[in-house]
Write a protein that holds these residues in place. Sequence first.
Motif, PDB file in Angstrom:
ATOM      1  N   PHE A  19       0.851  -1.176   0.000  1.00 32.59           N
ATOM      2  CA  PHE A  19       0.000   0.000   0.000  1.00 32.59           C
ATOM      3  C   PHE A  19       0.889   1.228   0.000  1.00 32.59           C
ATOM      4  CE2 PHE A  19      -2.410  -3.381   1.979  1.00 32.59           C
ATOM      5  CZ  PHE A  19      -3.672  -3.240   1.422  1.00 32.59           C
ATOM      6  N   ASP A  20       0.417   2.281  -0.636  1.00 35.75           N
ATOM      7  CA  ASP A  20       1.155   3.534  -0.584  1.00 35.75           C
ATOM      8  C   ASP A  20       1.131   4.056   0.845  1.00 35.75           C
ATOM      9  OD1 ASP A  20       1.776   3.537  -3.296  1.00 35.75           O
ATOM     10  OD2 ASP A  20      -0.083   4.574  -3.825  1.00 35.75           O
ATOM     11  N   TYR A  21       2.146   4.826   1.196  1.00 33.82           N
ATOM     12  CA  TYR A  21       2.268   5.361   2.550  1.00 33.82           C
ATOM     13  C   TYR A  21       0.992   6.110   2.937  1.00 33.82           C
ATOM     14  CZ  TYR A  21       3.942   7.960   6.553  1.00 33.82           C
ATOM     15  OH  TYR A  21       4.078   8.492   7.814  1.00 33.82           O
ATOM     16  N   ALA A  22       0.432   5.763   4.077  1.00 31.34           N
ATOM     17  CA  ALA A  22      -0.749   6.399   4.662  1.00 31.34           C
ATOM     18  C   ALA A  22      -1.991   6.281   3.783  1.00 31.34           C
ATOM     19  CB  ALA A  22      -0.473   7.862   5.005  1.00 31.34           C
ATOM     20  N   LYS A  23      -2.021   5.295   2.892  1.00 31.58           N
ATOM     21  CA  LYS A  23      -3.186   5.080   2.026  1.00 31.58           C
ATOM     22  C   LYS A  23      -3.689   3.650   2.210  1.00 31.58           C
ATOM     23  CE  LYS A  23      -2.097   8.573  -1.147  1.00 31.58           C
ATOM     24  NZ  LYS A  23      -2.759   9.669  -1.432  1.00 31.58           N
ATOM     25  N   ALA A  24      -4.979   3.460   1.886  1.00 31.00           N
ATOM     26  CA  ALA A  24      -5.592   2.150   2.082  1.00 31.00           C
ATOM     27  C   ALA A  24      -6.058   1.494   0.787  1.00 31.00           C
ATOM     28  CB  ALA A  24      -6.775   2.278   3.043  1.00 31.00           C
ATOM     29  N   SER A  25      -5.959   2.164  -0.340  1.00 35.18           N
ATOM     30  CA  SER A  25      -6.468   1.593  -1.587  1.00 35.18           C
ATOM     31  C   SER A  25      -5.526   0.520  -2.126  1.00 35.18           C
ATOM     32  CB  SER A  25      -6.677   2.686  -2.623  1.00 35.18           C
ATOM     33  OG  SER A  25      -5.482   3.394  -2.842  1.00 35.18           O
ATOM     34  N   VAL A  26      -6.119  -0.496  -2.764  1.00 34.37           N
ATOM     35  CA  VAL A  26      -5.347  -1.583  -3.365  1.00 34.37           C
ATOM     36  C   VAL A  26      -4.616  -1.030  -4.586  1.00 34.37           C
ATOM     37  CG1 VAL A  26      -5.515  -3.794  -4.575  1.00 34.37           C
ATOM     38  CG2 VAL A  26      -6.906  -3.384  -2.547  1.00 34.37           C
ATOM     39  N   ARG A  27      -3.317  -1.222  -4.609  1.00 34.56           N
ATOM     40  CA  ARG A  27      -2.514  -0.750  -5.743  1.00 34.56           C
ATOM     41  C   ARG A  27      -2.597  -1.730  -6.906  1.00 34.56           C
ATOM     42  NH1 ARG A  27       3.296   0.961  -3.307  1.00 34.56           N
ATOM     43  NH2 ARG A  27       3.812  -0.655  -4.809  1.00 34.56           N
ATOM     44  N   ALA A  75      -7.544  -3.667   5.185  1.00 35.49           N
ATOM     45  CA  ALA A  75      -8.201  -4.976   5.138  1.00 35.49           C
ATOM     46  C   ALA A  75      -9.558  -4.863   4.449  1.00 35.49           C
ATOM     47  CB  ALA A  75      -8.355  -5.539   6.557  1.00 35.49           C
ATOM     48  N   GLU A  76     -10.302  -3.818   4.754  1.00 36.14           N
ATOM     49  CA  GLU A  76     -11.597  -3.606   4.125  1.00 36.14           C
ATOM     50  C   GLU A  76     -11.445  -3.339   2.625  1.00 36.14           C
ATOM     51  OE1 GLU A  76     -13.327  -0.494   6.507  1.00 36.14           O
ATOM     52  OE2 GLU A  76     -13.565  -1.831   8.225  1.00 36.14           O
ATOM     53  N   SER A  77     -10.386  -2.662   2.243  1.00 36.73           N
ATOM     54  CA  SER A  77     -10.107  -2.398   0.842  1.00 36.73           C
ATOM     55  C   SER A  77      -9.839  -3.698   0.083  1.00 36.73           C
ATOM     56  CB  SER A  77      -8.916  -1.442   0.736  1.00 36.73           C
ATOM     57  OG  SER A  77      -8.611  -1.148  -0.593  1.00 36.73           O
ATOM     58  N   VAL A  78      -9.095  -4.601   0.692  1.00 34.96           N
ATOM     59  CA  VAL A  78      -8.808  -5.892   0.066  1.00 34.96           C
ATOM     60  C   VAL A  78     -10.096  -6.702  -0.081  1.00 34.96           C
ATOM     61  CG1 VAL A  78      -7.595  -8.100   0.333  1.00 34.96           C
ATOM     62  CG2 VAL A  78      -6.397  -5.950   0.799  1.00 34.96           C
ATOM     63  N   VAL A  79     -10.919  -6.726   0.965  1.00 30.75           N
ATOM     64  CA  VAL A  79     -12.193  -7.439   0.893  1.00 30.75           C
ATOM     65  C   VAL A  79     -13.059  -6.840  -0.217  1.00 30.75           C
ATOM     66  CG1 VAL A  79     -14.373  -7.877   2.098  1.00 30.75           C
ATOM     67  CG2 VAL A  79     -12.202  -8.314   3.254  1.00 30.75           C
ATOM     68  N   ALA A  80     -13.125  -5.525  -0.305  1.00 28.90           N
ATOM     69  CA  ALA A  80     -13.925  -4.874  -1.349  1.00 28.90           C
ATOM     70  C   ALA A  80     -13.441  -5.270  -2.741  1.00 28.90           C
ATOM     71  CB  ALA A  80     -13.878  -3.356  -1.177  1.00 28.90           C
ATOM     72  N   TYR A  81     -12.133  -5.380  -2.920  1.00 28.90           N
ATOM     73  CA  TYR A  81     -11.582  -5.803  -4.208  1.00 28.90           C
ATOM     74  C   TYR A  81     -12.064  -7.215  -4.546  1.00 28.90           C
ATOM     75  CZ  TYR A  81      -8.309  -7.181  -7.834  1.00 28.90           C
ATOM     76  OH  TYR A  81      -7.772  -7.639  -9.014  1.00 28.90           O
ATOM     77  N   LEU A  82     -11.994  -8.111  -3.561  1.00 26.68           N
ATOM     78  CA  LEU A  82     -12.406  -9.494  -3.792  1.00 26.68           C
ATOM     79  C   LEU A  82     -13.903  -9.604  -4.069  1.00 26.68           C
ATOM     80  CD1 LEU A  82     -10.214 -11.229  -1.074  1.00 26.68           C
ATOM     81  CD2 LEU A  82      -9.761 -11.087  -3.522  1.00 26.68           C
ATOM     82  N   VAL A  83     -14.693  -8.806  -3.379  1.00 32.31           N
ATOM     83  CA  VAL A  83     -16.139  -8.779  -3.629  1.00 32.31           C
ATOM     84  C   VAL A  83     -16.406  -8.307  -5.058  1.00 32.31           C
ATOM     85  CG1 VAL A  83     -18.309  -7.609  -3.026  1.00 32.31           C
ATOM     86  CG2 VAL A  83     -16.847  -8.551  -1.220  1.00 32.31           C
ATOM     87  N   LYS A  84     -15.691  -7.287  -5.473  1.00 33.29           N
ATOM     88  CA  LYS A  84     -15.827  -6.766  -6.834  1.00 33.29           C
ATOM     89  C   LYS A  84     -15.492  -7.839  -7.871  1.00 33.29           C
ATOM     90  CE  LYS A  84     -14.129  -2.911  -9.599  1.00 33.29           C
ATOM     91  NZ  LYS A  84     -13.238  -1.739  -9.583  1.00 33.29           N
ATOM     92  N   LYS A  85     -14.617  -8.771  -7.503  1.00 32.31           N
ATOM     93  CA  LYS A  85     -14.227  -9.867  -8.392  1.00 32.31           C
ATOM     94  C   LYS A  85     -15.173 -11.066  -8.290  1.00 32.31           C
ATOM     95  CE  LYS A  85     -10.428  -8.474 -10.409  1.00 32.31           C
ATOM     96  NZ  LYS A  85     -10.124  -8.725 -11.820  1.00 32.31           N
ATOM     97  N   GLY A  86     -16.218 -10.953  -7.459  1.00 34.78           N
ATOM     98  CA  GLY A  86     -17.237 -11.994  -7.401  1.00 34.78           C
ATOM     99  C   GLY A  86     -17.217 -12.905  -6.194  1.00 34.78           C
ATOM    100  N   ILE A  87     -16.341 -12.657  -5.236  1.00 32.69           N
ATOM    101  CA  ILE A  87     -16.311 -13.479  -4.019  1.00 32.69           C
ATOM    102  C   ILE A  87     -17.348 -12.930  -3.037  1.00 32.69           C
ATOM    103  CG2 ILE A  87     -14.889 -14.336  -2.118  1.00 32.69           C
ATOM    104  CD1 ILE A  87     -14.089 -15.337  -4.968  1.00 32.69           C
ATOM    105  N   ALA A  88     -18.186 -13.799  -2.511  1.00 31.34           N
ATOM    106  CA  ALA A  88     -19.252 -13.386  -1.597  1.00 31.34           C
ATOM    107  C   ALA A  88     -18.679 -12.754  -0.326  1.00 31.34           C
ATOM    108  CB  ALA A  88     -20.133 -14.580  -1.237  1.00 31.34           C
ATOM    109  N   ALA A  89     -19.204 -11.601   0.024  1.00 29.77           N
ATOM    110  CA  ALA A  89     -18.721 -10.855   1.193  1.00 29.77           C
ATOM    111  C   ALA A  89     -18.818 -11.677   2.475  1.00 29.77           C
ATOM    112  CB  ALA A  89     -19.489  -9.550   1.338  1.00 29.77           C
ATOM    113  N   GLU A  90     -19.854 -12.519   2.587  1.00 34.13           N
ATOM    114  CA  GLU A  90     -20.034 -13.285   3.824  1.00 34.13           C
ATOM    115  C   GLU A  90     -18.967 -14.362   4.014  1.00 34.13           C
ATOM    116  OE1 GLU A  90     -22.920 -14.840   0.705  1.00 34.13           O
ATOM    117  OE2 GLU A  90     -22.485 -12.883   1.548  1.00 34.13           O
TER     118      GLU A  90
END
Length: 134
Positions: A26-34, A79-94
Amino acid sequence: MTAKLTGFEKHTLAVGASIPLQHIYFDYAKASVRNDARPELDKLVSFMETHPEIYIELGTHTDSRGNDAYNLKLSQQRAESVVAYLVKKGIAAERMTAKGYGETQLLNRCTNGVVCTDKEHQQNRRTEFKIVKM
């Protein structure tokens, strides 16, 4: 039950196993998936698609630089950013739980106030997934 995690380091997995994801920076002080993290996360997507019975916790960790409370908050956002990426790729959030650990589980001696190299700090900035249910 165990499963082979192909594409990573050929770990045999079982409930409770924690596996580091390589090159999830992750970039310094950032949470978005690179962009450079996406190929590794896409391997996890493939694994999750192949093993729909597996539920995971995605945990992120920071180095010790910065305020403890800030690092805890930042790691949770990552961690939430990574989960959001995976959800966007079709993995169920639950099937996933996001957990930020901040600097509570350092891998080396680089605690608050200890002078360390950038490489040593990088060892502590990591993302792991842990099997919580199979």
